[in-house]
Design a protein around this motif. Structure first.
Motif, mmCIF file in Angstrom:
data_model
loop_
_atom_site.group_PDB
_atom_site.id
_atom_site.type_symbol
_atom_site.label_atom_id
_atom_site.label_comp_id
_atom_site.label_asym_id
_atom_site.label_seq_id
_atom_site.Cartn_x
_atom_site.Cartn_y
_atom_site.Cartn_z
ATOM 1 N N ALA A 1 96.255 -60.425 35.883
ATOM 2 C CA ALA A 1 95.203 -60.223 36.879
ATOM 3 C C ALA A 1 94.862 -58.735 37.001
ATOM 4 C CB ALA A 1 95.641 -60.780 38.230
ATOM 5 N N MET A 2 95.865 -57.872 36.899
ATOM 6 C CA MET A 2 95.616 -56.426 36.943
ATOM 7 C C MET A 2 94.791 -56.000 35.736
ATOM 8 S SD MET A 2 96.076 -53.603 38.671
ATOM 9 C CE MET A 2 97.546 -53.714 39.722
ATOM 10 N N ASP A 3 95.118 -56.528 34.559
ATOM 11 C CA ASP A 3 94.347 -56.206 33.360
ATOM 12 C C ASP A 3 92.887 -56.607 33.536
ATOM 13 O OD1 ASP A 3 96.597 -55.232 32.074
ATOM 14 O OD2 ASP A 3 97.003 -57.096 30.982
ATOM 15 N N ALA B 1 89.671 -53.978 33.967
ATOM 16 C CA ALA B 1 88.615 -54.046 32.955
ATOM 17 C C ALA B 1 87.235 -54.165 33.597
ATOM 18 C CB ALA B 1 88.859 -55.223 32.022
ATOM 19 N N GLY B 2 87.188 -54.140 34.936
ATOM 20 C CA GLY B 2 85.926 -54.206 35.642
ATOM 21 C C GLY B 2 85.476 -55.607 35.975
ATOM 22 N N ARG C 1 91.212 -46.939 36.189
ATOM 23 C CA ARG C 1 90.997 -47.781 35.020
ATOM 24 C C ARG C 1 91.318 -47.015 33.737
ATOM 25 N NH1 ARG C 1 85.262 -50.705 36.811
ATOM 26 N NH2 ARG C 1 86.192 -52.107 38.391
ATOM 27 N N ARG C 2 90.954 -45.761 33.713
ATOM 28 C CA ARG C 2 91.268 -44.947 32.534
ATOM 29 C C ARG C 2 92.777 -44.850 32.339
ATOM 30 N NH1 ARG C 2 89.251 -38.664 31.637
ATOM 31 N NH2 ARG C 2 90.253 -38.335 29.605
ATOM 32 N N LEU C 3 93.513 -44.649 33.442
ATOM 33 C CA LEU C 3 94.974 -44.597 33.366
ATOM 34 C C LEU C 3 95.514 -45.924 32.832
ATOM 35 C CD1 LEU C 3 97.364 -43.143 36.062
ATOM 36 C CD2 LEU C 3 97.840 -45.360 35.027
ATOM 37 N N HIS C 4 94.979 -47.032 33.335
ATOM 38 C CA HIS C 4 95.503 -48.334 32.932
ATOM 39 C C HIS C 4 95.228 -48.615 31.463
ATOM 40 C CE1 HIS C 4 97.195 -52.243 33.823
ATOM 41 N NE2 HIS C 4 96.201 -52.814 33.137
ATOM 42 N N ASP D 1 93.591 -48.120 42.877
ATOM 43 C CA ASP D 1 92.454 -48.890 43.365
ATOM 44 C C ASP D 1 91.808 -49.491 42.116
ATOM 45 O OD1 ASP D 1 89.701 -49.522 43.926
ATOM 46 O OD2 ASP D 1 89.781 -48.304 45.735
ATOM 47 N N VAL D 2 91.668 -50.830 42.077
ATOM 48 C CA VAL D 2 91.180 -51.461 40.852
ATOM 49 C C VAL D 2 89.720 -51.129 40.559
ATOM 50 C CG1 VAL D 2 92.841 -53.342 40.937
ATOM 51 C CG2 VAL D 2 90.631 -53.605 42.103
#
Length: 243
Positions: A175-177, A181-182, A129-132, A122-123
């Motif tokens: 787009a995922m990045d 990144a919020g 986000r921490r994992l990414h 879930d973005v």
């Protein structure tokens, strides 16, 4: 009522006899009254006399041979410390995620990585986000991350729309990045797999994100650091090889 109930000849312990279509008619008859005909149903023997394992869709339950009692819960072999219920669910998860098309996932890492993990994400999830943020560390540990969509707020939510934009972007990785990144990626629409992946996650038991699914069907809930995940994957592989 038309029934799609069928029998699988599956022996889970030495000495079990293979099931035949004519066996356990009482169980078959009872299931026909309980189960939606759209659900896939199978029956397997257990190393417990008088008790059968029944798969109804993605769920695992147990029923006595005379079809009088239905049991729900975990079945553990205390001699081997094996969780028979989790093993059965793992096979179901392995089958279901096998239907995911590689091109429908957003993948980070080389194709020849030692491990390829499906991560239901879930973005807008903090731990996602921490994992990414550590994608490179996972890749360096020999782990390829293959993202599947799981907007926790559900289909049609703001997060769902944002994830649709990610999957429909000209460059989904970029787009995922941006989303992880919020920030909000540029709006985009297409026939995305977000809805189907969300439903699949629900079917295999995902209740939160991130949720990691191994190639063997193991479900690892929550964030796991790169080195810890590598060690855990190696342990699972060793256990699977030993079995």
């Amino acid at each position: 009522m038309k029934s799609n109930v069928f029998i699988l000849g599956l022996a889970l312990a030495a000495g079990c006899t293979t099931l035949h279509a004519a066996d356990y008619q009482a169980v078959r008859d009872r299931l026909e009254t309980l189960v939606n005909t759209d659900a896939q149903v199978s029956i397997a023997e257990l190393p417990i006399e008088g008790v059968l394992q029944v798969r109804i869709g993605p769920e695992i339950v147990y029923m006595t041979e005379d079809a009088r009692y239905l049991l729900q819960g975990r079945l553990v072999d205390l001699e081997t410390r094996s969780d028979l219920t989790e093993e059965a669910k793992g096979e179901v998860r392995k089958e279901l995620v096998g239907d995911l098309k590689p091109e429908d996932m957003i993948r980070f890492g080389p194709e020849d990585a030692e491990h390829d993990i499906i991560v239901f994400t879930d973005v807008d999830c903090g731990y996602c986000r921490r994992l990414h943020q550590q994608i490179q560390a996972y890749n360096d540990a020999g782990i390829r991350i293959s993202y599947a969509a799981f907007p926790r707020a559900g289909i049609g939510s703001q997060t769902f729309r944002k994830m649709t934009s990610v999957w429909c972007a000209a460059d989904p990785h970029e787009a995922m990045d941006i989303a992880k990144a919020g920030e909000t990626p540029p709006p985009a629409e297409c026939e995305s797999p977000v809805s189907e992946q969300y439903k699949l996650g629900q079917a295999i038991g995902v209740t939160g994100t991130p949720a990691l699914v191994t190639s063997g069907g193991d479900l690892i809930p929550g964030y796991v650091a790169p080195d810890d995940l590598k060690a855990r994957l190696e342990q699972l592989e060793e256990r699977r090889t030993a079995d």
